[in-house]
Write an enzyme that holds these catalytic residues in place. Structure first.
Site, short mmCIF file in Angstrom:
data_model
loop_
_atom_site.label_atom_id
_atom_site.label_comp_id
_atom_site.label_asym_id
_atom_site.label_seq_id
_atom_site.Cartn_x
_atom_site.Cartn_y
_atom_site.Cartn_z
N HIS A 57 -11.72 9.51 6.23
CA HIS A 57 -11.44 8.02 6.24
C HIS A 57 -11.40 7.90 7.96
O HIS A 57 -11.08 7.31 8.70
CB HIS A 57 -10.62 7.42 5.28
CG HIS A 57 -9.75 6.11 5.35
ND1 HIS A 57 -11.15 5.23 5.24
CD2 HIS A 57 -9.21 6.12 5.56
CE1 HIS A 57 -10.61 3.80 5.19
NE2 HIS A 57 -9.05 3.66 5.47
N ARG A 86 -0.98 8.41 1.16
CA ARG A 86 -2.44 8.86 1.17
C ARG A 86 -2.98 10.66 1.44
O ARG A 86 -4.09 10.85 -0.15
CB ARG A 86 -2.87 8.58 2.10
CG ARG A 86 -3.92 7.29 1.33
CD ARG A 86 -5.04 7.07 2.67
NE ARG A 86 -4.41 5.17 3.50
CZ ARG A 86 -4.78 4.54 4.04
NH1 ARG A 86 -5.71 5.31 4.79
NH2 ARG A 86 -5.27 3.60 3.25
N ARG A 120 -1.29 9.48 8.78
CA ARG A 120 -0.93 8.07 9.07
C ARG A 120 -0.53 6.70 8.02
O ARG A 120 -1.48 6.98 6.94
CB ARG A 120 -2.81 7.10 9.21
CG ARG A 120 -2.81 5.07 9.36
CD ARG A 120 -3.68 4.76 10.31
NE ARG A 120 -5.14 5.08 9.48
CZ ARG A 120 -5.27 4.04 9.07
NH1 ARG A 120 -4.74 3.25 8.79
NH2 ARG A 120 -6.96 4.39 8.07
N GLU A 154 0.97 -0.87 0.24
CA GLU A 154 -0.39 0.50 0.27
C GLU A 154 0.92 1.24 -0.28
O GLU A 154 1.76 1.26 0.26
CB GLU A 154 -0.60 0.13 1.11
CG GLU A 154 -1.69 -1.06 0.99
CD GLU A 154 -3.36 -1.27 2.14
OE1 GLU A 154 -4.15 -1.14 1.88
OE2 GLU A 154 -2.78 -1.18 3.38
N HIS A 191 -9.63 9.69 2.22
CA HIS A 191 -8.76 8.22 1.79
C HIS A 191 -9.06 8.80 0.27
O HIS A 191 -10.15 9.29 -0.16
CB HIS A 191 -9.36 6.93 2.35
CG HIS A 191 -8.52 5.82 1.37
ND1 HIS A 191 -9.20 5.48 0.64
CD2 HIS A 191 -8.36 4.61 2.01
CE1 HIS A 191 -8.49 4.42 -0.09
NE2 HIS A 191 -8.17 4.14 1.43
P1 FAD Z 1 -14.18 0.41 15.41
O1 FAD Z 1 -13.82 -0.22 14.37
O2 FAD Z 1 -14.56 1.84 14.39
O3 FAD Z 1 -15.39 0.19 16.78
C1 FAD Z 1 -16.04 1.25 17.54
C2 FAD Z 1 -16.55 0.51 18.73
O4 FAD Z 1 -17.18 1.70 19.33
C3 FAD Z 1 -17.86 0.17 17.68
O5 FAD Z 1 -18.46 -1.48 18.06
C4 FAD Z 1 -19.32 1.14 18.02
O6 FAD Z 1 -20.62 0.55 18.35
C5 FAD Z 1 -18.39 1.29 19.51
N1 FAD Z 1 -19.10 2.86 19.67
C6 FAD Z 1 -19.07 3.65 19.67
N2 FAD Z 1 -19.37 5.10 20.06
C7 FAD Z 1 -20.29 4.20 21.20
C8 FAD Z 1 -20.73 4.68 22.68
N3 FAD Z 1 -20.98 5.70 22.94
N4 FAD Z 1 -21.68 3.85 23.20
C9 FAD Z 1 -20.88 2.59 22.58
N5 FAD Z 1 -20.43 1.95 22.02
C10 FAD Z 1 -20.26 2.80 20.93
N6 FAD Z 1 -6.86 -0.21 9.31
C11 FAD Z 1 -5.62 -0.09 8.65
O7 FAD Z 1 -5.21 -0.68 9.08
N7 FAD Z 1 -6.08 -1.69 7.95
C12 FAD Z 1 -6.76 -1.60 6.57
O8 FAD Z 1 -7.21 -2.52 5.68
C13 FAD Z 1 -8.23 -1.08 6.67
N8 FAD Z 1 -9.58 -0.48 6.07
C14 FAD Z 1 -10.69 0.06 6.73
C15 FAD Z 1 -12.02 0.38 5.22
C16 FAD Z 1 -12.38 1.27 5.36
C17 FAD Z 1 -13.60 1.25 4.72
C18 FAD Z 1 -12.65 1.63 7.05
C19 FAD Z 1 -13.96 2.58 7.32
C20 FAD Z 1 -11.26 2.24 7.94
C21 FAD Z 1 -10.40 1.40 7.60
N9 FAD Z 1 -9.43 1.36 8.27
C22 FAD Z 1 -8.40 -0.14 7.98
C23 FAD Z 1 -9.04 2.22 9.62
C24 FAD Z 1 -9.31 1.29 10.35
O9 FAD Z 1 -10.69 0.40 9.91
C25 FAD Z 1 -9.84 2.00 12.19
O10 FAD Z 1 -9.32 2.27 12.40
C26 FAD Z 1 -10.08 0.85 12.71
O11 FAD Z 1 -10.85 -0.07 12.40
C27 FAD Z 1 -10.74 1.19 14.07
O12 FAD Z 1 -10.99 0.24 15.09
P2 FAD Z 1 -11.48 0.71 16.71
O13 FAD Z 1 -11.83 -0.34 17.27
O14 FAD Z 1 -10.49 2.11 17.53
O15 FAD Z 1 -13.18 2.02 16.73
C1 SIN Z 2 -7.44 -0.14 2.24
O1 SIN Z 2 -7.83 -0.81 2.21
O2 SIN Z 2 -7.28 1.06 1.21
C2 SIN Z 2 -7.32 0.84 3.36
C3 SIN Z 2 -6.22 0.86 4.43
C4 SIN Z 2 -6.28 1.73 5.46
O3 SIN Z 2 -6.62 2.55 5.91
O4 SIN Z 2 -5.03 1.55 6.74
#
Ligand code: FAD
Ligand code: SIN
Length: 548
Positions: free
Chosen positions: A351, A290, A386, A123, A244
């Site tokens: 993103h 990015r 990032r 990437e 993104h």
């Molecule tokens: P999240 O996975 O967003 O989880 C948040 C949780 O908190 C959820 O369960 C939600 O319901 C809960 N929550 C929020 N507010 C409250 C509240 N007030 N009360 C109770 N629960 C609450 N990163 C990579 O490293 N590699 C990738 O390939 C990649 N691809 C991506 C593709 C997409 C489409 C997106 C959107 C992001 C991508 N990212 C990627 C970024 C990465 O996925 C996220 O930064 C990461 O998953 C965040 O994880 P998290 O556990 O912090 O939050």
């Molecule tokens: C992607 O698959 O392009 C998302 C990867 C990331 O947000 O780190």
């Protein structure tokens, strides 16, 4: 009386990659309550496509991953944090494999115990192939494996459709605060409850829903950041919002992401006349970080008056494309685009939030017994931009280190659970104007997109700041007068986070990483993070009182 539904050692707010990992790492040692505000694991993690960056091949090195992370971060990464996270990559991938995550393997498998059997993709900004993945649905593979484990664990209580409203804290004799639980709105029964806890961890994800166009699911409303700020925690680097470069452009696609791995495997960005353009912006072309690629697309769209640009991987064989990007191909097909034979229309969208709640290497915040991890935290890992696939890595590494610290904390002599103040609903009624909430949501997201987007100016930021001040006043009045609902809780948090983003952006009078200002095109010689400190914490349990 406020109903206290649970008393627990560990309350984790959020069940994405960060919250699930933390829950599993602690479950054998403590009672855990894990809450999600919708279906338990709905969040960004579930939609992650590209994969997880880690040093897994013999030709790669920790120094190389560190160097690429620092380069993308444009002078603002905390080097100690970067080393800390990168060095723990391999053991955390091993941990995921042990939890049952089935990463994509190479065609030719080796029988040894190393990572050589796994396919690694590339990437932007990575000098090596180092992104381990499960085809193009890595997040789903992770979340489903971890969810299955937490569901089976006898010491984990799962509460879905429970949205945390505010933290409950007590003041210590030395003036510091300690987290003792959270008020939570049970969406199924329409009531506010309290959960008393010895430790609280915020794993609530990002805030990209503050923008009109985003790759994120509806959950990303910055709740944890707003809650922590109201309770008295500092936040850092909130101006660095990552756009993104490539989301599918289609009126019905709702910003469906087209993974950067598509460019990593040879996809080219083109104008509608078929001309590639990235070489004019950066010698790494499609593999530039990015911020550079998103700005290049934005600039071409403005220059030529385009709604979108094109992304073309059709020169690769259909077999290759369908093996590596089955979900993306299916989604494009559903909108009438055959990715194996034609270029597809793409645009940038909000993103990822690089900033968040300030923590140390153990996920500890400014409040005793309060931890933050995952996208809602600011650890210093990402700096001003990032590096792709470093986010899931951060979720895993900090779940591991926070779990160690929480375990240690819980081994100290325990006092009784602190008394929980009542949730005061004596001065509120049912809302008679839900339209205000819907209207303000829309207005906020639209002007954040127009005024605080990929390219910023002082004037646009000032415009956004004055609109935020008006909206915030209106939302707080509304919050003070009416019973809470899911949308109102989220809107109150979104406007708070918008204010923190704009305040931070106004303080940065330079262009660096993801913050690009036409009024300050230079980059300062010294790089400093933007740290905001709240004036004094609010008492959360009085809906009749406005926020500051
Ligand atoms: P999240 O996975 O967003 O989880 C948040 C949780 O908190 C959820 O369960 C939600 O319901 C809960 N929550 C929020 N507010 C409250 C509240 N007030 N009360 C109770 N629960 C609450 N990163 C990579 O490293 N590699 C990738 O390939 C990649 N691809 C991506 C593709 C997409 C489409 C997106 C959107 C992001 C991508 N990212 C990627 C970024 C990465 O996925 C996220 O930064 C990461 O998953 C965040 O994880 P998290 O556990 O912090 O939050
Ligand atoms: C992607 O698959 O392009 C998302 C990867 C990331 O947000 O780190």
């Amino acid at each position: 009386m406020t109903r206290i539904t649970e008393q627990t050692d560990v309350l984790i707010v959020g069940a994405g990659a960060a919250g699930l990992s933390l829950a599993l790492r602690l479950a054998d040692r403590a009672n855990v309550v894990l809450i999600g505000k919708g279906a338990l694991t709905e969040g960004s993690s579930r939609y992650a496509q590209g994969g997880i960056a880690a040093v897994l091949s013999d030709t790669d090195s920790v120094a190389g991953h560190v160097e690429d992370t620092l380069a993308a971060g444009d002078g603002l990464c905390d080097e100690q944090t970067v080393h800390f996270a990168v060095e723990r990559g391999q053991e955390n991938i091993r941990w995921l494999i042990n939890q049952g995550v089935d990463f994509t393997r190479r065609k030719k498998r080796r029988s040894d115990d190393s990572f050589t059997e796994y396919h690694l993709t590339r990437e932007g900004g990575h000098g090596k192939r180092r992104v381990i993945h499960a085809a193009d649905t890595t997040g789903q593979a992770i979340v489903e494996s971890l969810e299955q484990k937490v569901r089976l664990h006898p010491k984990v209580t799962l509460l879905d459709y429970h949205i945390a409203i505010d933290l409950i804290t007590t003041e210590e004799a030395d003036g510091s605060s300690t987290a003792v639980g959270a008020y939570v709105f049970d969406r199924k029964h329409n009531r506010v409850e309290a959960i008393a806890a010895r430790t609280v961890s915020l794993a609530t994800g990002g805030a990209s829903k503050v923008y009109l166009y985003t790759s994120n699911p509806d959950t990303s409303t910055g709740d944890g950041i707003a809650m922590a700020w109201r309770a008295g925690c500092r936040v850092g680097n909130m101006e660095f919002v990552q756009f993104h470069p490539t989301c599918l452009y289609h009126p019905d696609a709702g910003s469906f992401l087209i993974s950067e791995a598509v460019r990593g495997e040879g996809g080219k960005l083109k104008l509608p006349n078929g001309q590639p353009f990235m070489a004019r912006y950066d010698q790494r072309e499609e593999m530039a970080p990015r911020d550079i690629v998103a700005r290049a697309i934005d600039s071409e769209m403005k220059l030529h008056g385009l709604d979108h640009v094109l992304l073309d991987i059709s020169h690769r064989s259909p077999d290759f494309i369908l093996q590596h990007f089955p979900a993306i191909a299916a989604q494009c097909e559903a909108y009438g685009y055959d990715i194996t034979s034609m270029p597809i229309p793409v645009v940038p969208a909000a993103h990822y939030l690089c900033g968040g709640i300030v923590t140390d290497l153990k996920g500890r915040t400014d409040i005793n017994a309060l931890y933050a991890l995952g996208e809602c935290s600011y650890t210093g890992f990402h700096g001003a931009n990032r590096l792709a696939s470093n986010s899931l890595l951060e979720c895993l590494v900090f779940a591991q280190s926070a779990a160690e610290d929480i375990t240690e904390r819980l081994q100290r002599p325990q006092t009784k659970f602190a008394p929980i103040p009542h949730w005061d609903e004596s001065r509120v009624t049912d809302s008679d104007e839900e339209v205000v909430v819907a209207h303000n949501w829309d207005e906020l997201r639209r002007f954040m997109w127009d005024f605080v987007g990929i390219v910023r100016t002082d004037k646009r930021l000032k415009r956004a700041a004055s609109r935020i001040a008006l909206l915030k006043q209106e939302i707080n009045d509304y919050y003070g007068n009416f019973r809470v609902s899911n949308d109102l809780i989220e809107l109150r948090n979104l406007v708070m986070v918008a204010e923190l983003i704009v305040r931070s952006a106004m303080q940065r009078t330079e262009s660096r990483g993801l913050h690009y200002s036409l009024d300050h095109l230079h980059k300062s010689d010294t790089a400093k993070p933007t740290i905001l400190t709240p004036e004094k914490p609010n008492k959360p349990n009085k809906p009749g009182k406005s926020d500051k």
